[in-house]
Design an enzyme around this catalytic site. Sequence first.
Site, PDB file in Angstrom:
ATOM      1  N   TRP A   1       0.832  -1.211   0.000  1.00  0.00           N
ATOM      2  CA  TRP A   1       0.000   0.000   0.000  1.00  0.00           C
ATOM      3  C   TRP A   1       0.859   1.250   0.000  1.00  0.00           C
ATOM      4  O   TRP A   1       0.539   2.231  -0.674  1.00  0.00           O
ATOM      5  CB  TRP A   1      -0.979  -0.021   1.175  1.00  0.00           C
TER       6      TRP A   1
ATOM      7  N   ASP B   1      -1.793   6.618   6.480  1.00  0.00           N
ATOM      8  CA  ASP B   1      -2.805   5.687   5.987  1.00  0.00           C
ATOM      9  C   ASP B   1      -3.088   4.704   7.126  1.00  0.00           C
ATOM     10  O   ASP B   1      -2.257   3.862   7.442  1.00  0.00           O
ATOM     11  CB  ASP B   1      -2.258   4.951   4.749  1.00  0.00           C
TER      12      ASP B   1
ATOM     13  N   LYS C   1     -12.103  -1.929   6.389  1.00  0.00           N
ATOM     14  CA  LYS C   1     -11.212  -2.762   7.192  1.00  0.00           C
ATOM     15  C   LYS C   1     -11.627  -2.773   8.666  1.00  0.00           C
ATOM     16  O   LYS C   1     -11.548  -3.801   9.308  1.00  0.00           O
ATOM     17  CB  LYS C   1      -9.756  -2.299   7.079  1.00  0.00           C
TER      18      LYS C   1
HETATM   19  C1  LIG Z   1      -6.983  -1.951   1.787  1.00  0.00           C
HETATM   20  C2  LIG Z   1      -5.985  -0.896   1.965  1.00  0.00           C
HETATM   21  C3  LIG Z   1      -5.878   0.174   1.064  1.00  0.00           C
HETATM   22  C4  LIG Z   1      -6.744   0.283  -0.173  1.00  0.00           C
HETATM   23  O1  LIG Z   1      -8.026   0.595   0.181  1.00  0.00           O
HETATM   24  P1  LIG Z   1      -9.199   0.772  -0.904  1.00  0.00           P
HETATM   25  O2  LIG Z   1     -10.294   1.346  -0.052  1.00  0.00           O
HETATM   26  O3  LIG Z   1      -9.486  -0.562  -1.474  1.00  0.00           O
HETATM   27  O4  LIG Z   1      -8.725   1.737  -1.922  1.00  0.00           O
HETATM   28  C5  LIG Z   1      -4.944   1.142   1.310  1.00  0.00           C
HETATM   29  N1  LIG Z   1      -4.131   1.080   2.386  1.00  0.00           N
HETATM   30  C6  LIG Z   1      -4.201   0.074   3.272  1.00  0.00           C
HETATM   31  C7  LIG Z   1      -3.291   0.057   4.453  1.00  0.00           C
HETATM   32  C8  LIG Z   1      -5.133  -0.945   3.093  1.00  0.00           C
HETATM   33  O5  LIG Z   1      -5.209  -1.957   3.972  1.00  0.00           O
END
Ligand SMILES: *Cc1c(COP(=O)(O)O)cnc(C)c1O
Length: 354
Positions: free
Chosen positions: A103, A170, A194
């Site tokens: 990511w 993030d 998540k």
């Molecule tokens: C799943 C994830 C993403 C991507 O998320 P989307 O909502 O599918 O764009 C980005 N960063 C992390 C840490 C993730 O676990």
Amino acid sequence: MKKHNFSAGPCILPQSVLKQASDAVLNFNNLDLSLIEISHRSADFVAVMEKARNLVLELLNLEGKGYTALFLQGGASLEFLMIPYNLMKKENGKAVYLDTGTWSSKAIKEAKLLGEVAVVASSKDAAYTYIPTDYQIDEAADYFHCTSNNTIRGTQMQAFPSTKIPLVCDMSSDIFSRVLDFTQFDVIYAGAQKNMGPAGTTLVVVKDEILGKTGRNIPSMLDYQVHASKDSMFNTPSVFAVYVSMLTLQWLKDLGGVAAIEKINNKKAALLYNEIDSNPLFEGAASKAFRSKMNVTFRLTDESKQAAFDKLWQEAGINGLKGHRSVGGYRASIYNALPLESVAVLVNCMKKLK
Ligand SMILES: *Cc1c(COP(=O)(O)O)cnc(C)c1O
């Protein structure tokens, strides 16, 4: 019977939230209308959006501290681009990134479209099994970006660097899972699916004072200030995803908030890692000092036992235990809504394997 859902995302949500959400799809607030067929400008939905945004700030202990919570669309993946648009200077823009996994790499790729990106450290050489801690951040840069929890490899930052430049994180896969001093961050973002709600909305928490300084013309839909000025209703928000996120945040508040869930999360992680470390048939995939308390990655020490192990957990009603397709092995995602009993069921399968 409901399965023990260890899925990495979209992931398990509290059963009580699913029940309330399904009721609201049929008849919301006794309006004799569905949540998903009323105007997002109606008083009933405006109240949902307001409550969701307030709950975010309350749970992160950011109320009255100059932050705005936004519920946007495009996933965390669009934030990879929105961050540089909103924070990287148009002239000689430069950002510093920490590369700790898939990511982070994707975030780096998007930022490079808008300016210079310095990758200050990377754990790619060790298959992202640890988090680099020894690096210096160039304080002439516009911001520093990191990923708090690496969903795929199962590593988690235990501390964040102190820096004078804006700190962007993030937190897609560990937001609301542990107590941090959230005032150290200038932007926090997370795809809902998540640890907060269904797919379809992305949470962005931004410190107001850092915006509007890039000298760029930012397309409206990518501009945090536009979304903030419209109370996160610049265009039609993903009403269902925002509503279910609000319910999950209320569930978390009723449970005692982030401090209370952190205690439970610690117990779940300890139970599972303890089995991984004491059972000779298993080994952890991430470096011990950086193990994630949200995504527990592990493998069999003897691959020939795979079919037997898969049969055990599948028969025990477990879902979503396979590692990410790019990594293999196993990954148990033990997000906020996963009960301790589900971890106990998994540990029991591990103990039964002969
Ligand atoms: C799943 C994830 C993403 C991507 O998320 P989307 O909502 O599918 O764009 C980005 N960063 C992390 C840490 C993730 O676990």
